[in-house]
Design a protein around this motif. Structure first.
Motif, PDB file in Angstrom:
ATOM      1  N   VAL A 254       0.845  -1.189   0.000  1.00  0.00           N
ATOM      2  CA  VAL A 254       0.000   0.000   0.000  1.00  0.00           C
ATOM      3  C   VAL A 254       0.884   1.244   0.000  1.00  0.00           C
ATOM      4  CG1 VAL A 254      -1.676   1.320   1.332  1.00  0.00           C
ATOM      5  CG2 VAL A 254      -1.898  -1.162   1.172  1.00  0.00           C
ATOM      6  N   GLU A 257      -1.971   5.318   3.144  1.00  0.00           N
ATOM      7  CA  GLU A 257      -2.790   4.766   4.213  1.00  0.00           C
ATOM      8  C   GLU A 257      -3.637   5.860   4.857  1.00  0.00           C
ATOM      9  OE1 GLU A 257      -0.171   2.846   6.911  1.00  0.00           O
ATOM     10  OE2 GLU A 257       0.312   1.200   5.535  1.00  0.00           O
ATOM     11  N   ARG A 258      -4.837   5.477   5.246  1.00  0.00           N
ATOM     12  CA  ARG A 258      -5.761   6.442   5.838  1.00  0.00           C
ATOM     13  C   ARG A 258      -5.189   7.076   7.100  1.00  0.00           C
ATOM     14  NH1 ARG A 258     -12.086   5.535   7.685  1.00  0.00           N
ATOM     15  NH2 ARG A 258     -12.231   7.444   8.954  1.00  0.00           N
ATOM     16  N   ASP A 282      -5.271   2.668   0.238  1.00  0.00           N
ATOM     17  CA  ASP A 282      -6.171   2.173   1.278  1.00  0.00           C
ATOM     18  C   ASP A 282      -7.602   2.581   0.917  1.00  0.00           C
ATOM     19  OD1 ASP A 282      -7.624   1.626   3.567  1.00  0.00           O
ATOM     20  OD2 ASP A 282      -6.218   2.602   4.938  1.00  0.00           O
ATOM     21  N   THR A 283      -8.483   1.603   0.709  1.00  0.00           N
ATOM     22  CA  THR A 283      -9.842   1.900   0.243  1.00  0.00           C
ATOM     23  C   THR A 283     -10.649   2.708   1.255  1.00  0.00           C
ATOM     24  OG1 THR A 283     -10.595  -0.252   1.068  1.00  0.00           O
ATOM     25  CG2 THR A 283      -9.942  -0.120  -1.242  1.00  0.00           C
ATOM     26  N   SER A 284     -10.288   2.644   2.535  1.00  0.00           N
ATOM     27  CA  SER A 284     -11.040   3.391   3.555  1.00  0.00           C
ATOM     28  C   SER A 284     -10.785   4.891   3.483  1.00  0.00           C
ATOM     29  CB  SER A 284     -10.702   2.871   4.955  1.00  0.00           C
ATOM     30  OG  SER A 284      -9.361   3.167   5.308  1.00  0.00           O
TER      31      SER A 284
END
Length: 414
Positions: A254, A257-258, A282-284
């Motif tokens: 990744v 990152e969130r 990061d999908t979030s």
């Protein structure tokens, strides 16, 4: 013809499903090693891209190895998940597998019809398999002919297309939705082929582009002229200045990152575009109020073909069928190669023997005479073999076998 392909692609699987079967170079080697260990397998080539994973194998007669299970074992997928995902895979055999590869290499199986990247990707897949000695003669010839066929189709059939890469399709779609690029700041994470394509695409639309690199030394990395550069480790500090952030790496890790991004309290929106499979972002992150996130499956959809494109597509398919016939002819006649080579050697020896007296009359010393004889013999062998291979590639298989049988008879009688 005992050639088989098993694969998963964008037509049946989502990006979440495809990334389960994405392979790094290390994992590609691991899978191909496992495949060629099967007694029934003569060779294999693995094609792994953002939109597809396809394994091509050359098999012994009547062999039916469970290639899907081997793939799942390599990716540590088992149980109910293995059963569920099997239906997403397509298996093609014999001429159907060859036809698919030829059309694929020409860009006719892509979401963006006629896209150019797949041609390079197919060539790279062959080179990687050759370097590891995984590809046998059949697959080496198949992939070489596929690359040739792809180039031929692209040259002779000019299929009209607006976009030739994923990033072009993405930016075109965003522009239709009202996004503006001129004068905006864009950060591109990754300076590989896709990263460079992305940087150029934003530049062409007037954006100010910065590209991440892992070394500061200009001799070790290549980025498009006019782009700024920052070290990869500084990417988070650059993001607040940007309107667009695109991650386009070949890394399985990744890149964003969130937990790092939610530190920022931004008032302007940032659009994140993830072009990698497996996904880099990061999908979030999409849950942040100021962030919107797109992945590769959010683009390229709904691209219809005009009547003109349909006509060109038909022409391309006809050309692919011609190239398929050429490969089938080679495949069916490949057992003739030893005979052709033998006849070439015999013909060369005969020419050299008949030229012996002429060499002596030239008043050359023994060493010069031998060198000249060797040159004549080698040249004669190449010419004769070229004629026979040319005949093999254009004559009916049965006719070619009759010719070789006749030559065998002639030399035996002599």
């Amino acid at each position: 013809m005992n050639i088989q392909m098993i694969g998963i692609d964008h037509s049946r699987a989502s990006v979440e499903e495809r990334e389960l079967f994405s392979f790094t170079k290390t994992k590609q080697k691991e899978l191909m090693e496992a495949v060629v260990r099967q007694q029934s397998v003569d060779g294999c080539v693995l094609l792994s891209t953002c939109n597809r994973m396809e394994l091509y194998v050359s098999l012994d007669a009547k062999a039916e190895p469970d290639l899907y299970r081997i793939i799942c074992h390599c990716k540590q997928i088992s149980g109910e998940e293995e059963k569920r995902l099997r239906e997403l895979f397509t298996v093609r055999t014999e001429e159907d597998a060859v036809r698919h590869l030829f059309l694929l290499t020409a860009g006719l199986k892509s979401k963006i019809i006629g896209e150019d990247q797949i041609l390079t990707q197919v060539g790279d897949a062959l080179e990687f398999a050759r370097s590891g000695e995984f590809a046998d003669t059949v697959l080496k010839t198949l992939f070489r002919m596929a690359v040739t066929a792809g180039k031929k189709i692209k040259t002779q059939v000019a299929i009209p297309k607006g976009n030739t890469s994923t990033i072009d399709a993405a930016l075109t779609q965003l522009a239709r939705q009202g996004y503006q690029f001129a004068g905006e700041n864009c950060l591109v994470i990754g300076n590989g082929e896709m990263g460079r394509l992305t940087a150029r695409a934003f530049q062409e639309r007037g954006a100010n582009v910065t590209v991440t690199v892992r070394q500061y030394h200009s001799g070790e990395v290549r980025i498009p002229e006019g782009c700024a550069r920052i070290h990869y480790g500084e990417r988070y500090h650059k993001i607040p200045e940007c309107r667009y952030v695109v991650s386009a790496t070949a890394s399985p890790n990744v890149t964003l990152e969130r937990v790092e991004l939610e530190k920022w309290k931004l008032e302007h929106p940032i659009t994140f575009v993830d072009l990698a499979v497996p996904r880099d972002i990061d999908t979030s992150i999409r849950e942040l109020s100021w962030a919107e996130v797109y992945d590769i499956d959010d683009f390229q959809g709904g691209i219809g073909l005009s009547e003109r494109q349909q006509e060109q597509l038909q022409a391309a398919n006809l050309l692919a069928e011609e190239e398929l016939a050429a490969f089938v002819s080679w495949y069916e006649c490949r057992d003739m190669v030893p005979q052709i080579q033998k006849f070439g050697a015999l013909a060369a020896q005969d020419v050299s023997w008949r030229m012996g007296r002429t060499f002596q009359q030239m008043k050359l010393d023994a060493s010069q005479c031998r060198q000249l004889a060797d040159a004549v013999e080698q040249t004669s062998q190449k010419v004769f073999q070229k004629m026979l291979f040319g005949l093999r590639d254009h004559a009916d298989t049965d006719v070619m076998r009759e010719c070789l049988a006749a030559l065998e008879k002639v030399w035996k009688e002599e």
